[in-house]
Write an enzyme that holds these catalytic residues in place. Structure first.
Site, mmCIF file in Angstrom:
data_model
loop_
_atom_site.group_PDB
_atom_site.id
_atom_site.type_symbol
_atom_site.label_atom_id
_atom_site.label_comp_id
_atom_site.label_asym_id
_atom_site.label_seq_id
_atom_site.Cartn_x
_atom_site.Cartn_y
_atom_site.Cartn_z
ATOM 1 N N HIS A 56 -82.256 -38.280 -21.572
ATOM 2 C CA HIS A 56 -82.038 -37.820 -20.200
ATOM 3 C C HIS A 56 -82.580 -36.406 -20.078
ATOM 4 O O HIS A 56 -82.176 -35.522 -20.835
ATOM 5 C CB HIS A 56 -80.547 -37.867 -19.856
ATOM 6 C CG HIS A 56 -80.003 -39.256 -19.906
ATOM 7 N ND1 HIS A 56 -79.652 -39.851 -21.094
ATOM 8 C CD2 HIS A 56 -79.778 -40.162 -18.931
ATOM 9 C CE1 HIS A 56 -79.225 -41.078 -20.846
ATOM 10 N NE2 HIS A 56 -79.290 -41.295 -19.540
ATOM 11 N N ASP A 97 -77.526 -49.472 -22.138
ATOM 12 C CA ASP A 97 -78.027 -48.424 -21.242
ATOM 13 C C ASP A 97 -77.255 -47.115 -21.423
ATOM 14 O O ASP A 97 -76.476 -46.956 -22.362
ATOM 15 C CB ASP A 97 -78.007 -48.898 -19.789
ATOM 16 C CG ASP A 97 -76.603 -49.073 -19.219
ATOM 17 O OD1 ASP A 97 -75.605 -48.698 -19.878
ATOM 18 O OD2 ASP A 97 -76.494 -49.574 -18.084
ATOM 19 N N SER A 98 -77.451 -46.199 -20.514
ATOM 20 C CA SER A 98 -76.816 -44.876 -20.583
ATOM 21 C C SER A 98 -75.294 -44.952 -20.596
ATOM 22 O O SER A 98 -74.621 -44.063 -21.122
ATOM 23 C CB SER A 98 -77.254 -44.023 -19.395
ATOM 24 O OG SER A 98 -78.648 -43.911 -19.364
#
Length: 189
Positions: free
Chosen positions: A61, A104-105
């Site tokens: 990120h 995922d995140s």
């Protein structure tokens, strides 16, 4: 006065004709691009040269676009796997169809599938070393969006040696949303 009206009408018709010609050119360009794209996907599906294993490797990120507390909560080690098929076309460019699932995140499963294309360069005397730039067009689904199919068109880049490839993309976004670098290993069999 009639001459002036006729001149205005002629100018208007000329402009409409010009716009019509531009529209026809645009439609032709889109049609040609779509046929090229669909033929490449079809040929890759029907005539694959290799079958591929995909292993998600890294999610990052962008630190300039996220608050630190969000970054601390996000998963940046996606694990999962995928498969695909690929070929190099007559120009030496890579074409691939893939399906992959990874964490995922938010550490939730995210499937993604699509088609990728890369212009491939082999800058050294060693033909096994290569890198590429291109795009991927596909569909993904995320838990935080209730697994609604989301179409995507993203940049694609890679560096590889022989059958081993490190591919990557960047998902653009806004502050605290998107702006994610995602990379995976692709091994061709």
């Amino acid at each position: 006065m009639k001459l002036k009206s006729v001149l205005y009408l002629l100018m208007l018709l000329n402009c409409l004709g010009l716009k019509s010609a531009h529209a026809a050119t645009l439609v032709h360009g889109i049609s040609t691009s779509w046929h090229s794209f669909s033929n490449s996907v079809s040929q890759t599906w029907n005539e694959p040269q290799t079958f591929d294993l995909y292993m998600p490797a890294l999610t990052w990120h962008n630190r300039w676009t996220y608050d630190a507390d969000k970054i601390d909560r996000y998963n940046e080690r996606p694990w999962g796997a995928g498969g695909g098929m690929s070929r190099y076309d007559e120009k030496g460019n890579w074409n691939g169809i893939y399906l992959m699932a990874f964490k995922d995140s938010f550490n939730k499963w995210e499937p993604i599938g699509g088609y990728g294309w890369e212009k491939t360069w082999r800058p050294l005397n060693d033909p096994d070393f290569h890198f590429g730039l291109g795009y991927t067009a596909g569909v993904t689904m995320r838990d935080n969006w209730n697994y609604i199919p989301i179409p995507l068109l993203l940049p694609l880049a890679s560096i590889g040696y022989g059958a081993a490839n490190f591919q990557m993309t960047y998902i653009p976004g806004t502050y605290n949303n998107g702006n994610v670098y995602f990379a995976w290993l692709r091994w061709q069999f």
